[in-house]
Design an enzyme around this catalytic site. Structure first.
Site, PDB file in Angstrom:
ATOM      1  CD  GLU A  91      -3.324   4.686  10.325  1.00  0.00           C
ATOM      2  OE1 GLU A  91      -2.409   5.262  10.954  1.00  0.00           O
ATOM      3  OE2 GLU A  91      -3.263   4.404   9.109  1.00  0.00           O
ATOM      4  CG  ASP A 115      -0.305  -0.045   2.532  1.00  0.00           C
ATOM      5  OD1 ASP A 115      -0.093   1.026   3.129  1.00  0.00           O
ATOM      6  OD2 ASP A 115       0.003  -1.165   3.001  1.00  0.00           O
TER       7      ASP A 115
END
Length: 262
Positions: free
Chosen positions: A158, A66
């Site tokens: 996150e 990613d």
């Protein structure tokens, strides 16, 4: 009257001169920008490694990475061509948007060039828990056009950003519902194993999970089924000058085909 006309003509000439200067400046900027990007891509093509630089988990056949603008300009043909011990990178999740208005500056370029190189692509949104989930979904939807063969959209969660977990979960639901309606597929949730356990719990078990858990040898430690595992944030890839996140898909080629957009 004549003086007024001369003044008007002088102003028009000045305005045209300003317009021509602006156009010339823009053309020069675009030329220099394209030249710089060609030079940067040429440099990236010569970035080669003899290994990925990390331990690759065994028992998985489908590997990927990613990326975002932090990886700068990427030579995608080099990424796709790299093969170490029968391991080749076949998919990539690319950062598309963040928050209410931000778009990753390299999203469109990465998306187009990664696809042209033969990578299976997915796009992700970096979630700000203190902002409206519905408005963040609109930001993502406005920038990302998914087609057959792409990976489902991803919500990257996150941090709490100072809000209570209940408020964050409510905004997450807003994003998930809006994005599922727009693309006709359940989005994937990305998060760190510990953060997911502490702040999301069992509320989102119906959604595919992409979990980040490093320094594990065989699988992530998470108390629910998972689809993707980000097992390292320090891999090396040909064509990429910085370290890169590495991932595996939890399934075989038949299961892989099932997850792709139809």
């Amino acid at each position: 009257m004549k003086k007024s006309k001369r003044t008007k003509n002088r102003i028009e000439r000045i305005l045209w001169l300003v317009v021509l200067c602006c156009l010339g400046g823009t053309a020069s900027y675009l030329f220099l920008r394209q030249r710089w990007e060609r030079e940067e891509e040429s440099k990236a093509k010569f970035v080669h490694f003899t290994a990925f630089g990390i331990d690759i988990p065994t028992g998985y056949s489908i590997h990927g990475i990613d990326v975002s603008s932090h990886q700068e300009l990427i030579a995608w043909q080099e990424v796709r061509a790299m093969k170490i011990n029968n391991t080749r990178l076949g998919f990539v999740f690319i950062k598309a948007t963040e928050g209410l208005n931000d778009t990753d500056k390299r999203f469109k370029q990465n998306w187009e060039k990664a696809k042209a190189a033969g990578m299976v692509c997915g796009a992700y949104h970096f979630f700000l828990a203190n902002k409206s989930g519905a408005l963040q979904a609109q930001n993502f939807i406005s920038q990302v056009k998914l087609t057959k063969g792409d990976l489902p959209p991803v919500l990257d969660i996150e941090e709490l950003y100072g809000v209570k977990p209940d408020s964050m979960r409510s905004r997450i639901r807003e994003w998930l519902v809006a994005v599922e309606k727009a693309y006709g597929v359940k989005p994937i949730i990305y998060s760190y194993a510990d953060f997911y356990k502490r702040n999301l719990g069992r509320a989102f078990d119906a959604y595919p999970l992409w979990v980040a858990h490093y320094f594990e040898q065989e699988s992530p430690h998470v108390n629910r089924p998972w689809t993707f595992w980000q097992h390292s944030d320090a891999g090396h890839v040909n064509g990429v000058r910085s370290v890169t996140d590495f991932n595996v898909f939890n399934g075989d080629s038949l299961e892989w085909q099932k997850i792709l957009l139809k």
